[in-house]
Motif scaffolding. Structure first.
Motif, PDB file in Angstrom:
ATOM      1  N   PHE A   1       0.835  -1.466  -0.002  1.00 19.87           N
ATOM      2  CA  PHE A   1       0.175  -0.052  -0.245  1.00 19.87           C
ATOM      3  C   PHE A   1       0.627   1.556   0.187  1.00 19.87           C
ATOM      4  N   VAL A   2       1.993   1.224   1.435  1.00 20.10           N
ATOM      5  CA  VAL A   2       2.970   2.297   0.734  1.00 20.10           C
ATOM      6  C   VAL A   2       3.307   3.299  -0.664  1.00 20.10           C
ATOM      7  N   SER A   3       4.126   1.306  -1.032  1.00 23.97           N
ATOM      8  CA  SER A   3       4.658   1.999  -2.040  1.00 23.97           C
ATOM      9  C   SER A   3       3.569   2.720  -3.828  1.00 23.97           C
ATOM     10  N   ASN A   4       2.779   1.304  -3.876  1.00 20.44           N
ATOM     11  CA  ASN A   4       1.599   1.223  -5.274  1.00 20.44           C
ATOM     12  C   ASN A   4       0.154   2.183  -4.300  1.00 20.44           C
ATOM     13  N   GLY A   5      -0.180   2.748  -3.476  1.00 18.17           N
ATOM     14  CA  GLY A   5      -1.304   3.114  -3.250  1.00 18.17           C
ATOM     15  C   GLY A   5      -2.507   1.978  -2.946  1.00 18.17           C
ATOM     16  N   PHE A   6      -2.772   2.560  -2.051  1.00 24.30           N
ATOM     17  CA  PHE A   6      -4.678   1.319  -2.061  1.00 24.30           C
ATOM     18  C   PHE A   6      -5.389   1.308  -3.892  1.00 24.30           C
ATOM     19  N   ALA A   7      -5.307   2.370  -4.391  1.00 20.03           N
ATOM     20  CA  ALA A   7      -5.753   1.757  -5.644  1.00 20.03           C
ATOM     21  C   ALA A   7      -5.386   1.369  -6.634  1.00 20.03           C
ATOM     22  N   GLU A   8      -4.049   0.581  -6.570  1.00 22.77           N
ATOM     23  CA  GLU A   8      -3.451  -0.033  -7.640  1.00 22.77           C
ATOM     24  C   GLU A   8      -2.866  -1.507  -6.916  1.00 22.77           C
ATOM     25  N   ALA A   9      -3.227  -1.518  -5.652  1.00 22.38           N
ATOM     26  CA  ALA A   9      -1.752  -2.708  -4.886  1.00 22.38           C
ATOM     27  C   ALA A   9      -3.043  -4.245  -5.523  1.00 22.38           C
ATOM     28  N   GLY A  10      -2.310  -4.741  -5.492  1.00 27.26           N
ATOM     29  CA  GLY A  10      -3.578  -6.098  -5.591  1.00 27.26           C
ATOM     30  C   GLY A  10      -3.907  -7.448  -4.416  1.00 27.26           C
ATOM     31  N   VAL A  11      -4.495  -7.809  -4.279  1.00 29.21           N
ATOM     32  CA  VAL A  11      -3.961  -8.668  -3.110  1.00 29.21           C
ATOM     33  C   VAL A  11      -3.211  -9.738  -3.831  1.00 29.21           C
ATOM     34  N   THR A  12      -3.056 -10.132  -5.132  1.00 25.33           N
ATOM     35  CA  THR A  12      -1.639 -10.408  -5.333  1.00 25.33           C
ATOM     36  C   THR A  12      -0.572 -10.398  -5.507  1.00 25.33           C
ATOM     37  N   ASP A  13      -0.465  -9.046  -5.221  1.00 30.64           N
ATOM     38  CA  ASP A  13       0.617  -9.019  -4.954  1.00 30.64           C
ATOM     39  C   ASP A  13       1.039  -8.669  -3.534  1.00 30.64           C
ATOM     40  N   VAL A  14      -0.029  -8.399  -2.395  1.00 34.37           N
ATOM     41  CA  VAL A  14       0.734  -9.039  -1.293  1.00 34.37           C
ATOM     42  C   VAL A  14       0.637  -9.906  -0.882  1.00 34.37           C
ATOM     43  N   VAL A  15       0.291 -10.903  -1.426  1.00 37.08           N
ATOM     44  CA  VAL A  15       0.710 -12.805  -0.952  1.00 37.08           C
ATOM     45  C   VAL A  15       1.464 -13.083  -1.608  1.00 37.08           C
ATOM     46  N   ALA A  16       1.991 -12.965  -2.715  1.00 36.99           N
ATOM     47  CA  ALA A  16       3.252 -13.200  -3.180  1.00 36.99           C
ATOM     48  C   ALA A  16       4.085 -12.373  -2.428  1.00 36.99           C
ATOM     49  N   ARG A  17       4.358 -11.349  -1.715  1.00 41.03           N
ATOM     50  CA  ARG A  17       5.111 -10.034  -0.495  1.00 41.03           C
ATOM     51  C   ARG A  17       5.485 -11.129   0.301  1.00 41.03           C
ATOM     52  N   ALA A  18       3.959 -11.422   0.968  1.00 39.21           N
ATOM     53  CA  ALA A  18       4.089 -12.055   2.234  1.00 39.21           C
ATOM     54  C   ALA A  18       4.364 -13.198   1.870  1.00 39.21           C
ATOM     55  N   ASP A  19       4.434 -14.133   0.751  1.00 42.95           N
ATOM     56  CA  ASP A  19       4.899 -15.767   0.363  1.00 42.95           C
ATOM     57  C   ASP A  19       4.109 -16.883   1.418  1.00 42.95           C
ATOM     58  N   ALA A  20       2.227 -16.170   1.227  1.00 42.99           N
ATOM     59  CA  ALA A  20       1.403 -16.700   1.033  1.00 42.99           C
ATOM     60  C   ALA A  20       0.816 -17.195   0.221  1.00 42.99           C
ATOM     61  N   SER A  21      -0.674 -17.499   0.756  1.00 44.67           N
ATOM     62  CA  SER A  21      -1.303 -18.247  -0.712  1.00 44.67           C
ATOM     63  C   SER A  21      -2.826 -17.339  -0.440  1.00 44.67           C
ATOM     64  N   VAL A  22      -3.149 -16.969  -1.655  1.00 48.92           N
ATOM     65  CA  VAL A  22      -4.298 -15.880  -1.262  1.00 48.92           C
ATOM     66  C   VAL A  22      -5.588 -16.999  -0.797  1.00 48.92           C
ATOM     67  N   GLY A  23      -5.743 -17.824  -0.319  1.00 51.95           N
ATOM     68  CA  GLY A  23      -6.624 -18.930   0.272  1.00 51.95           C
ATOM     69  C   GLY A  23      -6.184 -18.218   2.230  1.00 51.95           C
ATOM     70  N   SER A  24      -4.738 -17.773   2.445  1.00 52.81           N
ATOM     71  CA  SER A  24      -4.653 -18.060   3.665  1.00 52.81           C
ATOM     72  C   SER A  24      -5.444 -16.878   3.892  1.00 52.81           C
TER      73      SER A  24
END
Length: 202
Positions: A32-55
């Motif tokens: 969110f800090v890097s991309n802003g809320f609007a441009e951020a995606g769930v896939t970006d978050v899970v990739a950064r967290a090394d987690a799954s979309v399901g988690s």
């Protein structure tokens, strides 16, 4: 699995879930800090967290929930900072409501500077739909707390709350600690009109 083994496994599962939740929030904060809320995606978050979309959807309802959780946790830390500062001021013998307010306000500004990227994220205006309502509600509750401190001096509450809100925005934008102290010094001199009239007549 025996009952004993099952009980032993539960805390580990719970700890793992808490760790996943924390890593998702940390990742969301960075994205969110890097991309802003609007441009951020769930896939970006899970990739950064090394987690799954399901988690992610196990712990949060989606991107907006992540953002609002970050906001609520930030506000909880800020509340803790300001309450502790007010308690310490009173414990040191301070009884002037304005000086107690300044102590709490300084702690709030310190928290904004300490977590400046996060504070800036919430002040950008780039949040989920309806976040402006959340911010207005938070400001209203803050004004109510100030009203209790200043014993319902309505005009004084409006002035100090508005002045500090503007100061928070500018200090977060610039990162200028000196400006924060200058603003607090000015706010600290404000007194209710009745007190000012009484002292000028005295």
């Amino acid at each position: 699995m025996s009952e004993v083994e099952n009980v032993a496994a539960q805390p580990r599962t719970s700890e793992r879930g808490a760790a996943t939740r924390s890593s998702l929030l940390a990742a969301a904060r960075e994205v969110f800090v890097s991309n802003g809320f609007a441009e951020a995606g769930v896939t970006d978050v899970v990739a950064r967290a090394d987690a799954s979309v399901g988690s992610l959807y196990h712990h949060f309802s989606g991107k907006a929930d992540l953002y609002l959780t970050l906001f609520e946790e930030f506000q909880a830390r800020q509340t803790q900072r300001t309450k502790q500062a007010a308690r310490l001021a009173r414990a040191a013998g301070e009884s002037d409501p304005m000086r107690v307010f300044i102590s709490a306000a300084r702690a709030y500004l310190d928290g904004c500077l300490e977590e400046r990227e996060l504070a800036d994220l919430f002040l950008r205006g780039d949040g989920p739909p309806g976040f402006d309502v959340v911010m207005r509600d938070r400001l209203r509750k803050w004004a109510q707390l100030n009203a209790a401190l200043f014993e319902d001096e309505g005009a004084l509450v409006v002035v100090v709350t508005g002045a500090l809100a503007a100061a928070v925005s500018e200090v977060v934008r610039t990162g200028d600690r000196g400006l924060a102290e200058e603003v607090l010094a000015i706010i600290g001199q404000i007194r209710p009109a009745t007190s000012a009239t009484a002292s000028s007549n005295g």
